[in-house]
Design a protein around this motif. Sequence first.
Motif, short mmCIF file in Angstrom:
data_model
loop_
_atom_site.label_atom_id
_atom_site.label_comp_id
_atom_site.label_asym_id
_atom_site.label_seq_id
_atom_site.Cartn_x
_atom_site.Cartn_y
_atom_site.Cartn_z
N UNK A 496 0.85 -1.20 0.00
CA UNK A 496 0.00 0.00 0.00
C UNK A 496 0.89 1.24 0.00
N UNK A 497 0.58 2.18 -0.87
CA UNK A 497 1.38 3.41 -0.99
C UNK A 497 0.43 4.52 -1.45
N UNK A 498 -0.21 5.22 -0.50
CA UNK A 498 -1.17 6.28 -0.81
C UNK A 498 -0.69 7.59 -0.20
N UNK A 499 -0.88 8.69 -0.98
CA UNK A 499 -0.42 10.02 -0.57
C UNK A 499 -1.61 10.97 -0.51
N UNK A 543 0.70 13.33 3.64
CA UNK A 543 0.56 12.16 4.50
C UNK A 543 0.70 10.91 3.65
N UNK A 544 1.75 10.15 3.89
CA UNK A 544 2.01 8.91 3.16
C UNK A 544 1.58 7.73 4.03
N UNK A 545 0.65 6.94 3.52
CA UNK A 545 0.12 5.77 4.23
C UNK A 545 0.70 4.52 3.59
N UNK A 546 1.44 3.75 4.36
CA UNK A 546 2.00 2.48 3.89
C UNK A 546 1.60 1.39 4.88
N UNK A 547 2.02 0.18 4.56
CA UNK A 547 1.71 -0.95 5.43
C UNK A 547 2.59 -0.99 6.68
N UNK A 553 5.40 14.30 5.24
CA UNK A 553 6.51 14.70 4.38
C UNK A 553 6.34 16.16 4.00
N UNK A 554 7.43 16.91 4.04
CA UNK A 554 7.42 18.30 3.59
C UNK A 554 7.22 18.33 2.08
#
Length: 708
Positions: A496-499, A543-547, A553-554
């Motif tokens: 999962x890799x959502x920004x 906002x980076x959502x991973x597992x 992140x700036x």
Amino acid sequence: MPGIEKLPIEETLEDSPQTRSLLGVFEEDTAAISNYCTQLYQAMHRIYDAQNELSAATHLTSRLLKEYDKQRFPLGGDDEVMSSTLQQFAKVIDELSSCHAVLSTQLADAMMFPISQFKERDLKEILTLKEVFQIASDDHDTAINRYSRLSKRRDNDKLRAEAVEDVYTSRKKQHQTMMHYFCSLNTLQYKKKTALLEPLLGYMQAQISFFKLGSENLTQQWEEFLGTIGTSVQNVRREMEEEIGQMQQTIQDMERSCDPLYAPCDPDPAHSPVCRNLTQKQGYLYIRNKTGLVSSSWERQYFFTQGGNLMQQGRGEVAGGLVTDLDNCSVMAVDSDDRRFCFQVTSFDGKKVVTLQAESRKDCEEWISTINNISKRIYLSENAEELAARVNQSALEAVTPSPSFQQRHESMRPSSKGRVGRAGSISSVGSEPSPALSVLSLDALVAPETPIQFDIISPVSEENSAQSKAAAQSGRSNPFGESGDSTSEDSEDSILHQLFIVRFLGSMEVKNTESGDVISETMRQILAARAIHNIFRMTESHLLVTCDCLKLIDPQTQVTRLRFPLSTVIQCSSHQDNKRLFGFVLQQTGGRGESRAVCYIFESNDDGEKICDSVGLAKQIAFHSEMDRKASEKRKEQDKAKEKQQEELSKQRQIEKDLEEQSRLIAASSRPANPPAPDGQFLVLSNSQSEESDAGGEEGKKKGESEA
């Protein structure tokens, strides 16, 4: 007749570009009327001159006809019939000459006098008022510019008093001149009708009276028409007199009521409190424009809000231009080195910053409140001002002392029944209070007297300290507080890799992490504190959502500001009414090993439920990944056990083979060797002998095994 267009005298004090544009239309109409009236005056003057010339010519003709008898013609001079006929014509023409003289007098009084008065008196009066108004407007601009350039560092009471007095005098003079100028322009709309109709009416009446003897039928028709026109002119004149009376009364009322508004600042702030419920506002502001790398200039423009946009418009412009988008923007009061009452508007992406200056502190606070209400999209509702009032009232109630909160919930606490058990976790907040919340006090949800953090500060953890030590040992340091480990590579390898684009509102420590209402209470306190302290600036991040984790992140430097392991996220939920608000509770470990729960609140451009669903999906994927990892480890252990068992079996078989080989060697060594042949060759056993030897070997082997 159709309705008369009028300039609004009530809007003369505001002096908006719309009013100036409408004034320009009336001035163009006045110029057109003046041009047309000049041409009409020239044409009527030619009629008057022609009528005088006709009267003089007719009188000359009559005189010449009378002198016919005195003429001595060489041929036919004694024609008495001709002479008598001409004398009769002379008499008629003489009477006609008298009628033309009367007609000339009537034209001078009924046609030339009204249009001359309108041209020489009314139009020149308007031109004079226009020049006076332009001078007053320029004086007001000079005075307001001088007042705005008052130094903030060197505050001189005498200079400030003189500047305020100049602004008061010039604004009053401009207002009064503008009202009288508007009154004259409105009156002109009536007078232009009478100024055009009265000369024509006088001309036609004079002509009708002139031709009345010879054209009774035509005269009757014209009299009916002119009678109608005369009645209409009288009605217009009567309506004009009534309108002049009303405008004069309005001018007097405006002069009495607008006297306190001439000063740029209200001497009594309690008399006119700040209105924080506005969703639209307009007025003159100064905007700072950069003219160089370090230099800037201030320009006075008319600003107004239109929907979710901030517009500006110059006096000579027909329409306004877009300054910035106010949706999701941030606004705050700023300190300027050379100006007072300044505030700054920052767009939602942080790429555009506009610095503005108001005339007074009250005006500055009203602009900040209005832009803040528009940023929350309150203007999209049906009753925008009522909703803004409720939001501000709820913000004021949200920061009331905790005893009032305790008393409110004590009244809701049942007396005979025990405490209700805690409610389950909910996915949305901002709804009606649950039964668990009704019996819980404020201290049960939020730690008492806990500070609210409005900016992002990376927490000091063991991991960060270890990273800093490792960086120190390696001789490299990161000024942004990041380490050189492979966390980014781990996040890239994640399924999962959502920004998401989010803005940090605040965070505070909480106590009850199991209740679903803790995020709702934290949102309420953070938003209330921001509204009370006028904190509108928000830090935007990705906002980076991973597992594995959640990262802030700036967006400009791509530096990781905060990193939250996914295992520390206890719960995540969004606001029920405002879906863009969401928050999550983290279980963190302090510097002394103490565990504490912190609730972080954010605002997103997207739906907050999507972010919460993404976090929930990441936790599910992480859970299943952990289960798969444990299952794979279990399978690996089973495979290793099988391999070990196979190795033991193969070793046992190898031992058996070695024993068999050893038994064969023992059996072979126990038999006598074959005698060599005479010729030096060995003897070859027959098949029966070899079989017997093999059987003997087997028996020897079994015997050896039994002996062993």
